[in-house]
Design an enzyme around this catalytic site. Sequence first.
Site, short mmCIF file in Angstrom:
data_model
loop_
_atom_site.label_atom_id
_atom_site.label_comp_id
_atom_site.label_asym_id
_atom_site.label_seq_id
_atom_site.Cartn_x
_atom_site.Cartn_y
_atom_site.Cartn_z
N ASP A 36 0.82 -1.22 0.00
CA ASP A 36 0.00 0.00 0.00
C ASP A 36 0.85 1.26 0.00
O ASP A 36 0.52 2.23 -0.68
CB ASP A 36 -0.92 0.01 1.22
N GLY A 37 1.94 1.27 0.78
CA GLY A 37 2.79 2.46 0.85
C GLY A 37 3.36 2.83 -0.51
O GLY A 37 3.34 4.00 -0.91
N ALA A 150 -7.52 2.90 6.62
CA ALA A 150 -6.11 2.81 7.00
C ALA A 150 -5.96 3.13 8.50
O ALA A 150 -6.62 2.53 9.33
CB ALA A 150 -5.29 3.77 6.13
#
Length: 252
Positions: A36-37, A150
């Site tokens: 995701d980052g 998140a």
Amino acid sequence: MESTLHDFFKNQEIIFYDNFKKMLSDCDLMIAVGGDGTIIHCSRHAAEAGKPILGINVGRLGFVAGLETDELNKLENLFNGNYTLENRMMLEIKLQNNGKKETYFALNDAVVARGALSKIVDLTVSYKNKNVCEYRADGLIISTPTGSTAYSLSAGGPVIDPSIGCILLTPVCPHSLMTRPVIFSPDATLSVSASSIYGNEILLSIDGDNNLKIANNQKVEFCRSNRVVKIINIKSSNFYEVVNDKLTERRN
């Protein structure tokens, strides 16, 4: 995975660039391979260039990824047009830093919080020049609907469908029995300031990527950006299917 990617690209013309912005300008879309980052980091570049992006998850969760590594056969859909685009809103963050106006963009969230060794901080949120929220907490998460799944979710915030435009405030470990997350209109402009009576470090983190020290009572402005991230959806899965697949805890 390597052999599948090789088969996919073997008949394609490959051009090498030494200029990142030129490469983005010439491409039709961006493919980001990572967790995701990585995908969120690349999404900000894609949004700046106005290009759609497809994430391939090789991380753990991969919530914003469009494909997993065992689904690479679906990449052929990029060529036959069998996909849709989801427009995801972004935040625009403005502040004064060392006398200069600085602007940042976030797909997920921005966090105003105490430093690693600091004590609890007092946070004030202003809307239309009036104080509307006050928190004594470890920090405050300002997120988009995409970011609702998140850090905000871990801090007790609601899950919000990305098609619903809004700005979500979620306090982190508030020192209160009554404090709850607050949802604002997507057209709201919010000003957040934090202070510590101990004069300890206060940080502004943007998508977990940029980490900036801010001064006591320094105002940071948040609003919806004109930029949008165009997420490529190849599998035609809806948001709620992804939530169930990624976030539901399963026991063997």
